[in-house]
Scaffold this active site. Structure first.
Site, mmCIF file in Angstrom:
data_model
loop_
_atom_site.group_PDB
_atom_site.id
_atom_site.type_symbol
_atom_site.label_atom_id
_atom_site.label_comp_id
_atom_site.label_asym_id
_atom_site.label_seq_id
_atom_site.Cartn_x
_atom_site.Cartn_y
_atom_site.Cartn_z
ATOM 1 N N HIS A 1 0.817 -1.222 0.000
ATOM 2 C CA HIS A 1 0.000 0.000 0.000
ATOM 3 C C HIS A 1 0.849 1.269 0.000
ATOM 4 O O HIS A 1 0.357 2.339 -0.330
ATOM 5 C CB HIS A 1 -0.943 -0.002 1.210
ATOM 6 C CG HIS A 1 -2.047 -1.009 1.081
ATOM 7 N ND1 HIS A 1 -3.327 -0.668 0.700
ATOM 8 C CD2 HIS A 1 -2.060 -2.353 1.243
ATOM 9 C CE1 HIS A 1 -4.085 -1.754 0.648
ATOM 10 N NE2 HIS A 1 -3.332 -2.788 0.973
ATOM 11 N N ASP B 1 3.355 9.445 -0.707
ATOM 12 C CA ASP B 1 2.179 8.650 -0.335
ATOM 13 C C ASP B 1 2.005 7.534 -1.353
ATOM 14 O O ASP B 1 2.203 7.765 -2.556
ATOM 15 C CB ASP B 1 0.927 9.548 -0.336
ATOM 16 C CG ASP B 1 -0.023 9.218 0.805
ATOM 17 O OD1 ASP B 1 -0.080 8.040 1.200
ATOM 18 O OD2 ASP B 1 -0.721 10.131 1.284
HETATM 19 C C1 GDG Z 1 -2.367 3.737 3.291
HETATM 20 C C2 GDG Z 1 -1.311 4.405 2.402
HETATM 21 C C3 GDG Z 1 -2.937 4.396 0.504
HETATM 22 C C4 GDG Z 1 -8.972 9.931 7.598
HETATM 23 N N1 GDG Z 1 -9.397 10.658 8.649
HETATM 24 C C5 GDG Z 1 -10.563 10.148 9.009
HETATM 25 C C6 GDG Z 1 -10.864 9.068 8.168
HETATM 26 N N2 GDG Z 1 -9.864 8.972 7.312
HETATM 27 C C7 GDG Z 1 -9.852 7.979 6.205
HETATM 28 C C8 GDG Z 1 -9.867 8.676 4.877
HETATM 29 C C9 GDG Z 1 -9.287 7.602 3.971
HETATM 30 C C10 GDG Z 1 -8.341 6.857 4.906
HETATM 31 O O1 GDG Z 1 -8.685 7.201 6.237
HETATM 32 C C11 GDG Z 1 -6.885 7.310 4.715
HETATM 33 O O2 GDG Z 1 -6.389 6.773 3.541
HETATM 34 P P1 GDG Z 1 -5.131 7.394 2.819
HETATM 35 O O3 GDG Z 1 -5.006 6.753 1.503
HETATM 36 O O4 GDG Z 1 -5.310 8.872 2.686
HETATM 37 O O5 GDG Z 1 -3.860 7.167 3.750
HETATM 38 P P2 GDG Z 1 -3.261 5.993 4.749
HETATM 39 O O6 GDG Z 1 -4.075 5.844 5.962
HETATM 40 O O7 GDG Z 1 -1.841 6.415 4.985
HETATM 41 O O8 GDG Z 1 -3.315 4.643 3.895
HETATM 42 C C12 GDG Z 1 -1.980 5.252 1.320
HETATM 43 C C13 GDG Z 1 -3.886 3.612 1.421
HETATM 44 O O9 GDG Z 1 -3.162 2.891 2.420
HETATM 45 C C14 GDG Z 1 -4.725 2.618 0.636
HETATM 46 O O10 GDG Z 1 -3.927 1.776 -0.120
HETATM 47 O O11 GDG Z 1 -3.705 5.246 -0.332
HETATM 48 O O12 GDG Z 1 -0.991 5.813 0.455
HETATM 49 O O13 GDG Z 1 -0.413 5.220 3.183
HETATM 50 O O14 GDG Z 1 -10.258 6.708 3.526
HETATM 51 O O15 GDG Z 1 -11.163 9.060 4.577
HETATM 52 N N3 GDG Z 1 -11.978 8.325 8.267
HETATM 53 C C15 GDG Z 1 -12.863 8.666 9.237
HETATM 54 N N4 GDG Z 1 -12.640 9.711 10.100
HETATM 55 C C16 GDG Z 1 -11.525 10.485 10.017
HETATM 56 O O16 GDG Z 1 -11.347 11.428 10.787
HETATM 57 N N5 GDG Z 1 -13.973 7.937 9.353
#
Ligand code: GDG
Length: 468
Positions: free
Chosen positions: A158, A365
């Site tokens: 990821h 990222d």
């Molecule tokens: C890893 C990789 C890759 C965030 N704040 C809240 C909340 N979130 C949710 C977002 C989104 C998820 O969490 C975060 O996903 P990201 O992709 O931005 O980042 P990582 O957590 O670092 O994820 C990344 C991912 O895996 C998938 O392969 O894209 O690069 O690092 O869905 O909406 N959700 C809620 N409350 C919050 O305050 N419910």
């Protein structure tokens, strides 16, 4: 592949299943796939147990089996807090300055993967397809093979895959990378990650890469880019039906005609929050007319809070937000609204919709799902604008965002201005194009493509000779 198979997913944490849609991210894609095929999901239970008391639990939920294992505090410290979060995470995000390698922690990481394999191997059926997720479980495939597992096993990373010069600073890189060759298929987020992996194997281990196959250590593994997507309709629905819709209209009332910039990130140094804050300060400095008219809402739920590097980072960020507010705030206007807790997913969707600009500026990222969610939550008739880091995997699919260098505060500030000023016709044109991309490669397609690729091609037992 026409034969029926059962899908088995392994990830560091399991669940939630019922609230999967509410949790977002990876859970959304996996749960649907597992439900469809009556699959098995395996990983850590989230419980810490005393030595000798660590339990393996198995329960049925919504047609799938959840199988979870407890860890001891010692295991959690060495494996999760230690090798995963203090060593691999910064390394994979190109931060060798923060990478702390300790041989003992690597040993605990190997040991936990060994225990996971031992517990999982017993539950596998001959026709299973096993899909292992992320850097926590790199050696799991190899440990399963040592237990005689010959089913197809795929691995998806990821995070980004770093350049060979960075990976080679890890004392145990060869030991770790060699275990990747126990898989049938390795999926990365982007073509760039695939290219860096191929180059690393060539340069560091004298291996070779041909088309979608990479050979080294006497084995061949298939590789490919599978950019993870989101459930576009679900995010849009959340933004336009209550409670998301209610939050949107409440936010609009609170804003009273002011424009909102929004950032939503786990509180992690890879997400570029400090530079973003600094850039917002620069924007306010350069555009006095925006004073009183613009707000930056930063939602940053605490993540990995027990680690020192994360605590230091949080203090620094809070200091930066306070500095900007101290400098620019007026009695009737606070420029930075900083929330340190997680919000329900539906609320988030409403807040995305209420925001004129989405600011997603990670230093590095794997993909970044927030960028995609922000776009999906917009009103197509009057959409907001996405400012996106060139160094997020998502940038490779989202050219119509305003792409910025996250290290360049001036450029981010310029993009904030451009985004806020953008005319409706251009906003619509960009949004339409971005939405086409999101729909074309959504989370369903991501998992279908990966599973289909894993099911195709020569199986492990038929290729080359056994490693080691
Ligand atoms: C890893 C990789 C890759 C965030 N704040 C809240 C909340 N979130 C949710 C977002 C989104 C998820 O969490 C975060 O996903 P990201 O992709 O931005 O980042 P990582 O957590 O670092 O994820 C990344 C991912 O895996 C998938 O392969 O894209 O690069 O690092 O869905 O909406 N959700 C809620 N409350 C919050 O305050 N419910």
């Amino acid at each position: 592949m026409s034969r029926a198979f059962r899908l088995v997913a392994a990830s560091n944490r399991v669940g939630p299943v019922k609230g999967a849609a509410a949790a977002g991210g990876l859970a959304v894609g996996l749960v649907d796939a597992l439900r469809e095929r009556g699959g098995l999901w395996f990983g850590w239970s989230g419980h810490v147990a005393a030595r000798g008391k660590a339990r393996l639990r198995s329960e049925k939920e919504e047609g799938m089996t959840l199988s979870t294992l407890d860890l001891t505090q010692h295991e959690l410290d060495g494996y999760y807090n230690g090798f995963c979060n203090n060593c691999l995470w910064p390394l994979l995000h190109f931060r060798i300055d923060l990478t702390q390698f300790e041989r003992r922690q690597l040993e605990t990481y190997r040991r936990v993967n060994w225990r996971f394999a031992q517990a999982l191997a017993k539950q596998l059926r001959p026709d299973d397809l096993v899909w292992v997720h992320d850097f926590h479980l790199i050696p799991l495939g190899d440990e399963l093979r040592r237990r005689g597992v010959r089913q197809r096993i795929g691995f998806f990373l990821h995070t980004p895959f770093p350049p060979t010069e960075i990976l080679c600073t890890l004392p145990a890189h060869e030991e770790l990378m060699r275990t990747l060759f126990a898989y049938d298929l390795i999926g990365f987020q982007t073509d760039e990650d695939v290219r860096r992996f191929q180059e690393h194997v060539r340069r560091a281990y004298g291996g070779s890469a041909r088309g979608g196959a990479v050979s080294a250590f006497g084995r061949e593994v298939r590789v490919g880019a599978f950019p993870i997507g989101i459930d576009v309709d679900q995010v849009h629905r959340y933004a336009f039906t209550s409670p998301g819709n209610r939050e949107w209209s409440r936010m609009r009332r609170v804003l009273r005609g002011r424009d909102q910039f929004i950032g939503v990130d786990r509180l992690d140094y890879s997400k570029g929050l400090l530079r973003r804050m600094d850039a917002f300060g620069r924007y306010l400095e350069r555009h006095p007319k925006a004073h009183g008219k613009v707000i930056l809402l930063q939602v940053a739920p605490v993540s990995r809070g027990s680690l020192e590097s994360y605590r230091d980072f949080r203090r620094e960020l809070e200091g930066e937000a306070a500095r900007i507010n101290g400098r620019f705030a007026r009695f009737d206007w606070t420029p930075v609204h900083y929330l340190n807790r997680a919000l329900p997913r539906r609320t988030l969707a409403g807040l995305y919709r209420a925001s004129r600009v989405g600011i997603v500026t990670p230093m590095r990222d794997g993909m970044n799902l927030v960028a995609k969610e922000y776009v999906a939550a917009q009103d197509p008739a009057d959409p907001g604008v996405l400012v996106l880091s060139r160094f997020a995997g998502a940038a490779q699919q989202m050219d119509e965002a305003l792409l910025v260098n996250p290290y360049d505060g001036e450029e981010i500030a310029g993009a904030m201005h451009q985004a806020r000023d953008m005319r409706l016709a251009e906003r619509r044109r960009r949004h339409e194009a971005l939405m086409r991309g999101l729909r074309d490669y959504d989370v369903g397609r991501w998992r279908r493509d990966f599973v289909a690729a894993l099911a195709e091609g020569p199986a492990w037992r038929r290729t080359a000779r056994k490693p080691r």
